[in-house]
Design an enzyme around this catalytic site. Structure first.
Site, PDB file in Angstrom:
ATOM      1  N   ASP A  64       0.562  -5.711   6.054  1.00 39.13           N
ATOM      2  CA  ASP A  64       0.635  -6.833   5.273  1.00 39.13           C
ATOM      3  C   ASP A  64       0.636  -6.496   3.802  1.00 39.13           C
ATOM      4  O   ASP A  64       0.885  -7.509   3.109  1.00 39.13           O
ATOM      5  CB  ASP A  64      -0.576  -7.860   5.811  1.00 39.13           C
ATOM      6  CG  ASP A  64      -1.847  -7.289   5.283  1.00 39.13           C
ATOM      7  OD1 ASP A  64      -1.978  -6.323   5.150  1.00 39.13           O
ATOM      8  OD2 ASP A  64      -2.854  -7.986   5.577  1.00 39.13           O
ATOM      9  N   ASP A 103      -0.099  -5.083  11.276  1.00 37.84           N
ATOM     10  CA  ASP A 103      -1.293  -5.897  11.025  1.00 37.84           C
ATOM     11  C   ASP A 103      -1.246  -7.109  11.469  1.00 37.84           C
ATOM     12  O   ASP A 103      -0.232  -8.126  11.206  1.00 37.84           O
ATOM     13  CB  ASP A 103      -1.040  -5.791   9.303  1.00 37.84           C
ATOM     14  CG  ASP A 103      -2.154  -4.745   8.643  1.00 37.84           C
ATOM     15  OD1 ASP A 103      -3.104  -4.274   9.032  1.00 37.84           O
ATOM     16  OD2 ASP A 103      -1.622  -4.622   7.425  1.00 37.84           O
ATOM     17  N   GLU A 201     -10.398   2.747   3.958  1.00 34.21           N
ATOM     18  CA  GLU A 201      -9.755   2.406   2.769  1.00 34.21           C
ATOM     19  C   GLU A 201     -10.565   2.462   1.682  1.00 34.21           C
ATOM     20  O   GLU A 201     -11.649   1.819   1.555  1.00 34.21           O
ATOM     21  CB  GLU A 201      -9.010   1.198   2.806  1.00 34.21           C
ATOM     22  CG  GLU A 201      -8.251   1.076   1.334  1.00 34.21           C
ATOM     23  CD  GLU A 201      -7.073  -0.195   1.500  1.00 34.21           C
ATOM     24  OE1 GLU A 201      -6.908  -0.560   2.597  1.00 34.21           O
ATOM     25  OE2 GLU A 201      -6.622  -0.436   0.426  1.00 34.21           O
TER      26      GLU A 201
HETATM   27  O1  KIV Z   1      -1.202  -3.422   4.732  1.00 38.82           O
HETATM   28  C1  KIV Z   1      -1.543  -1.992   4.514  1.00 38.82           C
HETATM   29  O2  KIV Z   1      -0.455  -1.222   3.933  1.00 38.82           O
HETATM   30  C2  KIV Z   1      -2.447  -1.511   4.778  1.00 38.82           C
HETATM   31  C3  KIV Z   1      -2.728   0.095   4.298  1.00 38.82           C
HETATM   32  C4  KIV Z   1      -2.819   0.259   3.148  1.00 38.82           C
HETATM   33  C5  KIV Z   1      -3.839   0.908   5.231  1.00 38.82           C
HETATM   34  O3  KIV Z   1      -3.442  -1.942   5.382  1.00 38.82           O
END
Ligand code: KIV
Length: 283
Positions: A64, A103, A201
């Site tokens: 996301d 996501d 993260e």
């Molecule tokens: O949305 C994203 O790109 C992420 C990564 C940074 C793990 O969740």
């Protein structure tokens, strides 16, 4: 697209990867058991997915973060199931046999099992092989329900950008001992709920290493040090295509901005001086 979830060895050798390419959620566990580092990269569209499909990365994340990287927003909260499905469909058109994780957007795991199931189903129908869900506390039952419904779930702990308002910004998490203890509990609970991998993260390296050693499923770090079982970066960051953004945890593996500027500059020069197009470049 290919069928990474099909009945085949979860780690299958490919031409582009001399080792093994991850074909299923089980492949993530197998990679950890084999001591192979997992390489995940974000992708938001078909053309970058097509280019990445011909590289030795293990899997793509339709993050996301698209809201910030592609749509120019200041956080990820604007992502909706429809937006994520649109990006996922585009990525899946180019990703070949790469494993694709999408996501689940802001609040989609907080409105009960039925809403989460609908959202995850939309992402899988758009071509994802698994979904990623931020956080754990308060929606572990939702994660368990998705897994029991046949939807592979990747967890995400530490800096969870969907909580940015509560966190007060994009900051390193779990520095305090009680926060670190909670994160360890959450990681164990995610594994228990059936998550096949967990993104960590922006947490202290020592904590990430400890969590990685404690789980049988792999951890995939971003800003969490070398002790994780794999690493993920935003494609534009690793290609140096985001000139104003230089977080400490990222690294530029190419100077994409220079390539981009040089290409656009050469095109503009050629058009203005009349050297493009040549007659051989027309009909
Ligand atoms: O949305 C994203 O790109 C992420 C990564 C940074 C793990 O969740």
């Amino acid at each position: 697209m290919g069928n990474p979830g099909g009945k085949m060895d979860p780690l299958t050798p490919t031409l582009s990867s001399p080792g093994a390419r991850i074909r299923s959620a089980d492949g993530f566990r197998a990679a950890k058991a084999a001591g192979a580092k997992i390489v995940m990269v974000t992708a938001y569209d078909a053309w970058s997915a097509r280019l990445l499909a011909d590289t030795p990365v293990d899997c793509l994340l339709v993050g996301d973060s698209a809201m910030m990287v592609v749509h120019g927003e200041k956080d990820t909260l604007g992502a909706t199931p429809e937006i994520m499905a649109l990006h996922t469909r585009a990525v899946s058109r180019g990703s070949g046999d790469l494993f694709v994780v999408a996501d689940m957007p802001f609040l989609s795991a907080r409105r009960g099992e039925s809403h989460a199931l609908d959202c995850a189903a939309a992402l899988l129908r758009a071509g994802a092989h698994a979904v990623k869900i931020e956080g754990a506390r308060g929606h572990l039952h939702v994660i368990r329900h998705l897994v029991e419904s046949g939807i592979p779930v990747m967890g995400h702990l530490g800096l969870t950008p969907q909580w940015v308002r509560e966190l007060g910004g994009f900051k390193v998490q779990a520095r305090a001992p009680e926060e670190a203890a909670m994160l360890k509990e959450d990681a164990a609970a995610l594994e228990d709920a059936g998550a096949f991998a967990v993104v960590l993260e922006c947490i202290p390296q020592a904590l990430a290493r400890e969590v990685s050693l404690s789980l049988s499923v792999p951890t995939i770090g971003i800003g969490a040090g070398p002790g994780c079982d794999g690493q993920v970066l935003v494609l534009q960051d690793l290609l140096g295509l985001n000139p104003g953004f230089r977080p400490r945890f990222s690294r530029r593996f190419a100077d994409g901005t220079a390539l981009f500027r040089d290409g656009a500059q050469s095109f503009a020069t050629a058009v203005r001086e009349g050297s493009f197009p040549l007659e051989t470049e027309g009909f």
